[in-house]
Design an enzyme around this catalytic site. Structure first.
Site, short mmCIF file in Angstrom:
data_model
loop_
_atom_site.label_atom_id
_atom_site.label_comp_id
_atom_site.label_asym_id
_atom_site.label_seq_id
_atom_site.Cartn_x
_atom_site.Cartn_y
_atom_site.Cartn_z
N HIS A 89 0.83 -1.49 -0.14
CA HIS A 89 0.13 -0.26 -0.07
C HIS A 89 0.69 1.38 0.11
CE1 HIS A 89 -0.42 -0.42 4.64
NE2 HIS A 89 0.87 -0.12 3.71
N HIS A 90 1.90 1.35 0.69
CA HIS A 90 2.48 2.58 0.23
C HIS A 90 3.67 2.94 -1.28
CE1 HIS A 90 2.54 1.93 4.60
NE2 HIS A 90 3.82 1.63 4.81
N ALA A 91 3.52 1.86 -2.26
CA ALA A 91 4.33 2.32 -3.33
C ALA A 91 3.85 3.55 -3.82
CB ALA A 91 4.51 1.32 -4.32
#
Ligand code: ZLS
Ligand code: CA
Ligand code: ZN
Length: 386
Positions: free
Chosen positions: A140-142
């Site tokens: 989820h951080h990309a």
């Protein structure tokens, strides 16, 4: 309890990639989860009549550029531990710090993770499946042009973009201990995607996700954040999760849901700081399953690998509705079946993640934060009703 057609995506190569010695992110945990799933009598899980098992096609560079820039995807497809040094100028632009090393096989790993989530979205889009699972996804951080927090390609954003071709509204729910910032940012200005992240907030990566972040323009109100403190217990979590999701489902009326099942919110996680049991964590899957809205389950964080394997095995059973056959309700479950990693699950060898005695800081009498956080979240959803 009615049946759900479940699609399970797993690539047998995923466990062989490593971020490097000492790095907390271990793709091997997905192989461990798969081995544990495989160890149960096959009619219960992998050969259950409602489950279809897929090896997903690898995602292509072109599919990834639906969200990421061409330059970034091209860089990822070429970088190796060796060329990283040559490409330093450009590399440091895309891979910042030690969290996201240029490890051996990084590109194939990304194509497997994203390929599974795209495969899941396709099954849901075609109406061939009610629940689709990819434990190798949930990164989820990309960001559009940058890796962040162990994540390179945002498989979740890619899957949501695919779902939006068929469904008018998609709900994204994120129970990883970290804020789902990459997904939130990607859909910050649209009212077709509602994002809802539960996470530890306060001196914790990535530092975003307050209740002030609510979305912008048309998307105002459609980004919901539930910032939490250390020691979150099953009861406190449920006391926020249930009313918030119940209201979101009634007001936003999603046509499809993605649940990011980051397992670093479990008790005893190496990086996480919550105190959820396996059942407390899996409650989120069972709760959303009840509504019979097309659902995708993805992985995410999880750094005490034996517990990640336990939770994702149990949640695969929840998708099928057979979790009580793995761990009989009200009883102490027996030992798990023998499997390749059996000794990792000692000393009790059970399908359980037990809570510890840490304080639930969310409940501190002097500072009853959780009630205010719940009220504010419910107020934000109410405002969407217009
Ligand atoms: O949500 O806190 C940070 C950033 C730093 C501190 C750590 N150093 C290494 C880099 C700079 C400010 N990063 C977090 C990222 C957490 C990502 C969570 C992903 C997800 O669960 C979804 C998959 C962080 N926490 C812990 C570490 N990084 C970390 C711990 C230990 C190591 C070893 C390998 C690498 C460098 C030494 C590393 C990172
Ligand atoms: Ca989260
Ligand atoms: Zn996390």
């Amino acid at each position: 309890m009615s049946k759900r057609r479940v699609s399970y995506f797993y690539d047998p190569d995923v466990g062989s990639y490593t971020y490097g010695l000492g790095h907390p992110m271990k793709p091997h945990r997905i192989l461990m989860a798969h081995e544990l799933i495989s160890s149960y009598p096959s009619h219960l899980l992998l050969s259950h009549p409602s489950l279809t098992h897929f090896r997903p096609p690898r995602a292509s560079a072109q599919q990834m550029t639906a969200f990421h820039t061409d330059e970034y995807v091209h860089f990822l497809s070429r970088v190796t531990p060796e060329t990283m040094d040559e490409l330093t100028g450009r590399g440091t632009q895309f891979l910042v710090g030690d969290d996201n090393p240029a490890f051996e096989g990084i590109w194939e790993f990304c194509t497997i993770s994203a390929g599974g989530s795209l495969g899941a979205a396709k099954r849901i889009n075609e109406g061939r499946s009610d629940i689709a699972i990819n434990w190798a996804g949930g990164l989820h951080h990309a960001k559009k042009r940058e890796a962040s927090g162990f994540c390179y390609i945002n498989d979740i954003v890619l899957a949501i973009l695919d779902l939006l071709r068929v469904f008018p509204r998609v709900l994204y729910v994120d129970i990883d201990c970290h804020h789902g910032d990459g997904v939130e940012e990607a859909f910050y200005t649209t009212d077709r995607v509602m994002t809802c992240s539960f996470h530890k907030y306060g001196e914790y990566f990535p530092g975003t996700g307050t209740q002030e972040d609510r979305g912008r323009g048309k998307g105002r109100g459609y980004a919901l954040n539930v910032p939490l403190k250390d020691g979150m217990s099953d009861e406190t979590f449920k006391s926020v999760f249930d009313p918030v999701l119940e209201r979101i489902l009634a007001v936003f009326r999603p046509s499809a849901i993605i649940l990011q099942c980051g397992a670093d919110s479990l008790s005893g996680d190496k990086l996480g700081c919550f105190n959820l049991t396996m059942q407390g964590h899996a409650h989120c899957t069972s709760f959303l399953r009840k509504f019979n809205i097309p659902l995708i389950l993805l992985g995410g964080g999880g750094y005490t690998v034996k517990n990640v394997a336990r939770a994702w095995c149990y949640e695969t059973a929840c998708a099928l509705g057979v979790q009580h056959e793995l761990v009989p309700q009200g009883e102490e479950g027996g030992m798990m079946p023998w499997n390749e990693y059996f000794e990792w699950f000692g000393p009790r060898y059970r399908l359980e993640v037990v809570k510890n005695n840490m304080e639930d800081v969310n409940l501190r009498i002097a500072d009853p934060k959780i009630d205010r956080v719940r009220e504010r979240a419910l107020q934000q959803i109410k405002e969407l009703e217009g």
